[in-house]
Design an enzyme around this catalytic site. Structure first.
Site, PDB file in Angstrom:
ATOM      1  N   ASP A 377      32.349  44.696  50.902  1.00 33.29           N
ATOM      2  CA  ASP A 377      31.226  45.365  50.762  1.00 33.29           C
ATOM      3  C   ASP A 377      29.923  44.669  50.117  1.00 33.29           C
ATOM      4  OD1 ASP A 377      32.558  47.525  51.949  1.00 33.29           O
ATOM      5  OD2 ASP A 377      33.166  48.350  50.131  1.00 33.29           O
ATOM      6  N   TYR A 462      33.131  55.168  52.748  1.00 33.29           N
ATOM      7  CA  TYR A 462      33.922  55.313  51.307  1.00 33.29           C
ATOM      8  C   TYR A 462      32.647  55.428  50.418  1.00 33.29           C
ATOM      9  CZ  TYR A 462      38.770  54.977  51.551  1.00 33.29           C
ATOM     10  OH  TYR A 462      40.194  55.281  51.791  1.00 33.29           O
ATOM     11  N   TYR A 464      32.649  54.838  46.104  1.00 32.09           N
ATOM     12  CA  TYR A 464      33.163  54.194  44.919  1.00 32.09           C
ATOM     13  C   TYR A 464      32.493  54.748  43.772  1.00 32.09           C
ATOM     14  CZ  TYR A 464      35.831  50.935  47.867  1.00 32.09           C
ATOM     15  OH  TYR A 464      36.626  50.484  48.574  1.00 32.09           O
ATOM     16  N   HIS A 513      42.556  48.320  49.235  1.00 32.99           N
ATOM     17  CA  HIS A 513      41.311  48.359  48.375  1.00 32.99           C
ATOM     18  C   HIS A 513      41.538  47.239  47.354  1.00 32.99           C
ATOM     19  CE1 HIS A 513      39.367  51.819  49.883  1.00 32.99           C
ATOM     20  NE2 HIS A 513      40.458  52.327  50.410  1.00 32.99           N
ATOM     21  N   LEU A 521      33.798  37.020  28.583  1.00 34.94           N
ATOM     22  CA  LEU A 521      34.079  37.534  27.223  1.00 34.94           C
ATOM     23  C   LEU A 521      33.556  36.283  26.335  1.00 34.94           C
ATOM     24  CD1 LEU A 521      37.484  39.189  27.282  1.00 34.94           C
ATOM     25  CD2 LEU A 521      35.445  40.194  26.164  1.00 34.94           C
ATOM     26  N   ASP A 522      32.795  36.815  25.359  1.00 33.86           N
ATOM     27  CA  ASP A 522      32.337  35.557  24.331  1.00 33.86           C
ATOM     28  C   ASP A 522      32.900  36.076  22.855  1.00 33.86           C
ATOM     29  OD1 ASP A 522      31.139  34.217  26.067  1.00 33.86           O
ATOM     30  OD2 ASP A 522      29.142  34.598  25.305  1.00 33.86           O
TER      31      ASP A 522
END
Length: 758
Positions: A377, A462, A464, A513, A521-522
């Site tokens: 997608d 679909y 989402y 799916h 992340l820091d």
């Protein structure tokens, strides 16, 4: 007679009394309503002032003015003739997309953390060069008044991108519709008798992706459907394979035709055999539209509604949001979708980037369209499909809504009104609580009120629903729920190993799916390590009874050192605790970290022996940890769908170089999702319940204690103080009644709103 008269008088008096009572009650209600104050729009007693960071503009999506500036610049480049008309045929040079070009992370951190110079604001322009049969990406800057551009295609992808790797544009779709109308005309009687389809009208269809079976192909199976609401679950048993590789649509060809499970070499071959009676015919049978979402009964109810009794506790300014201890910048990429940057808790950056990356589905069927379908997608544009949200259904009625803009196959900027919603939400269960009657009588608790940042994307069949949720405990959750229509095929007897019959002549086909999130992340800076923790039982002796042993669990901890070691595959057992950690410790001497807790119910990943797998190689891994690189911005690309056999971005190459991940700036690529075997209850729509996945980012020894203990929402009860407002704001809620201020219901989702120049 007198008795009857008295009876009538009494009845009249009784009626007057009832009417007077009703009028009196209405007046009292009206007076009480007039006396009830309106709830404030903003909370007036926040414990700390709201401070927005203007520097978050470095992450802001392009403005309408910036889209026009880049478009004007591109159309005036000497030696080029670039069209911005979305109806352009494939043979011309067409400006397909303009999007923000994210600056390098180190430049951004220098700007945010040390007041360094603001990085140059630039855009990426994608041009389909129909004249040269290739695609180029150009960086254009600086904004707002661009003066330069340079081709970054080789820098980003290491090779030229062929024109056949392009998504299908609006102009090409129109040519496809005209082509189908033309080639189907000779069998108009067959289509009407078999399916009730008027061949001269715009045919309803869905197509397989990728287009073909090898790199360079542009051959697509189109499945005809009844032209009704929810046509995705109205397949009619007719599919046609077309070759539309040529940029000259007059050279397009029909290669194969499927009718009622039987293949034909051409339309005329089918027509000849159909008229000769040598083909088992499908006889049209009108059926009620089981796909319609129109309520079967008249809607009469309104469910419970939430409102802000003391006003909103979040603030939005430009692309920056502040909520209690949280702050972050946000955006909506037209390709990948929702994303947030510079996520801070109590002023400390926890996350540099949290973003949706890709959504992929692989289908099973006996019919060719879905047999070959492997949707990516991100190549279609996840964010471009974030249409208007419906107040009170898609988001709580009291939510705050935000407009977004994109220029992707639209020629001019398109406005997606109310495409993001933000709201504080009582999750319906406490974040923490305890009642005690042993030794000490007390109750302490905290309602789980969190901020939800949401968009919903309707990508073909679909829908989402994407949520980023910010909890008062310092946790962040990224999750997705799926709804919308299943993709289906005409029910043939040999199709049932690939799904169940779900409606008249309709098979709901099995599919996977897979969803990918990028989590940069820091943890207390950019020098982090990746750790896993789990448990094992060990046999230990009892010191007070040395001859006796007992089995007890212990922590098993490991620090992974390289990218390949930290690529945790779907088909192997994954440790239950995964951490991005700092070498710094908390008050108790424990490494401060954030845990990645993945919720996933995916099916099996496509075997690596398949050529198409490279375009979706990210789905091999439940979690993969890589060293942060600006060149590795996404797990996929705009071109992976239509050149799936030779993808522009192969995620597995991010891991092949096997760099060290010790004390490095780390990125976690998290894959979640679910296996979907459609069933009768998927008609008319798949429900969100049970269909989704996500990842929870939660502090693990990051703090010295649970930070929510400092929340102003905390409730504490002790004997004799149950009614005191000092430690229980709930005790005073009834005395602080206010009436909510409700916005009028509006919806503009069926309008296509574009923005020309001022």
């Amino acid at each position: 007679m007198v008795s009857k008269t008295i009876s009538n008088v009494l009845k009249g008096i009784l009626v007057l009394v009832v009417v007077a009572s009703l009028i009196g009650n209405c007046v009292l209600i009206w007076l009480n309503t007039r006396r009830t104050p309106k709830c404030p729009a903003r909370q007036v007693n926040l414990g700390q002032p709201v401070v927005h960071d203007e520097r978050s503009a470095v992450f802001a999506d392009l403005s309408v003015e910036e889209f026009h500036q880049v478009s004007d610049y591109m159309t005036k480049i000497p030696g080029m003739s670039i069209s911005t008309d979305p109806l352009s045929p494939p043979s011309v040079d067409y400006l397909y997309m303009i999007d923000l070009s994210l600056p390098k992370k180190l430049d951004v951190l220098n700007h945010l953390d040390t007041n360094g110079p603001k990085p140059a604001r630039e855009a990426t322009a994608v041009v389909f060069h129909g004249m040269n049969n290739n695609i180029s990406e150009y960086v254009v800057g600086p904004l707002p008044n661009p003066t330069y551009h340079y081709d970054v295609t080789l820098e980003r992808y290491g090779r030229e991108i062929p024109l056949t790797a392009r998504p299908v544009s609006a102009g090409e779709y129109i040519l496809i519709i005209k082509f189908l109308q033309h080639v189907l005309k000779p069998i108009s009687t067959l289509l009407l008798d078999s399916f009730g389809i008027d061949a001269s009208a715009n045919p309803a269809y869905y197509q397989n992706m990728p287009s073909g079976v090898k790199s360079g192909d542009r051959q697509t199976w189109f499945s005809l459907c009844r032209n009704e609401e929810g046509f995705y679950i109205h397949p009619v048993g007719f599919e046609i394979l077309c070759d539309h590789k040529s940029t000259d649509n007059m050279s397009w060809l029909v290669i194969k035709v499927l009718y009622n499970g039987q293949y034909f070499d051409s339309i005329l071959d089918l027509k000849k055999q159909y008229e000769a009676g040598t083909v088992p015919k499908i006889i049209y049978k009108a059926v009620p539209n089981y796909a319609s979402l129109k309520p079967r009964n008249k809607p009469t109810g309104v469910g419970p509604q939430q409102f802000y009794a003391q006003g909103e506790r979040f603030s939005i300014k430009n692309n920056h949001i502040v909520f209690l201890d949280w702050s972050f910048a946000f955006g909506l990429s037209p390709l990948q979708g929702m994303r947030v940057f510079d996520v801070r808790f109590r002023g400390e950056r926890i996350i540099y980037e949290l973003s949706v990356q890709e959504a992929m589905s692989v289908y099973g069927s006996v019919t060719p369209n879905l047999m070959l379908t492997k949707y990516l997608d991100g190549s279609l544009g996840i964010g471009r499909c974030a249409y208007e949200l419906v107040r009170g259904v898609d988001c709580p009625y009291s939510a705050t809504f935000i407009d977004t803009f994109h220029l992707l196959d639209t020629g001019v900027p398109r406005r997606l009104r109310n495409s993001i919603c933000v709201f504080e939400h009582d999750m319906g269960y406490p974040l923490r609580r305890h009642f005690s009657e042993i030794v000490f009588n007390s109750y302490g608790g905290l309602a789980n009120s969190a901020l939800v940042f949401r968009t919903i994307t309707a990508i073909g069949n679909y829908d989402y629903m994407w949520d980023f949720i910010f909890y008062q405990s310092g946790s962040v959750e990224a999750k997705v729920h799926a709804t919308g229509y299943i993709a289906s095929s005409f029910a043939l007897k040999d199709n049932f190993p690939f799904g169940h019959q779900v409606a008249e002549n309709v098979t709901g086909n099995i599919h996977t799916h897979f969803i990918n999130f990028k989590v940069d992340l820091d943890v207390l800076g950019v020098e982090n390590v990746f750790q896993t923790k789990d448990m094992e039982f060990v046999n230990v002796s009892m010191p007070w009874m040395p001859e006796r042993y007992t089995m007890i669990p212990k922590v098993v901890e490991k620090q992974l050192q390289t990218e390949q070691e930290a690529a945790l595959r779907q088909d192997t057992k994954t440790p239950r605790y995964l951490h991005i950690a700092s070498n710094k410790t908390n008050r108790w001497g424990q490494q401060r970290s954030y845990r990645l807790q993945v919720f996933s119910y995916t099916g099996d990943h496509l075997p690596e022996s398949q050529a198409e797998e490279r375009a979706m190689s990210w789905a091999r891994y439940k979690v993969a940890i890589t060293k942060q690189k600006d060149a590795e911005q996404s797990c996929g690309s705009l071109y992976n769908q239509h050149d799936i056999w030779n993808p522009a971005v192969d995620f597995s190459k991010y891991i092949e170089d096997n760099e060290s991940i010790e004390n490095q700036d780390l990125v976690a690529w998290v894959t979640t999702g679910f296996l979907h075997i459609p069933h009768a209850e998927d008609i008319p729509n798949t429900v969100t319940v049970g269909n989704g996945g996500g990842v929870l980012l939660r502090p693990h020894n990051y703090f010295d204690e649970d930070p929510s203990i400092h929340s102003a929402d905390s409730v504490y009860l002790a004997p004799g103080s149950e009614d005191s407002c000092d430690s229980n704001r709930m005790a005073c809620l009834a005395q602080e009644t206010c009436s909510p201020i409700l916005e009028p219901f509006t919806y503009h989702g069926f309008k296509v709103e574009t923005r020309g120049k001022n």
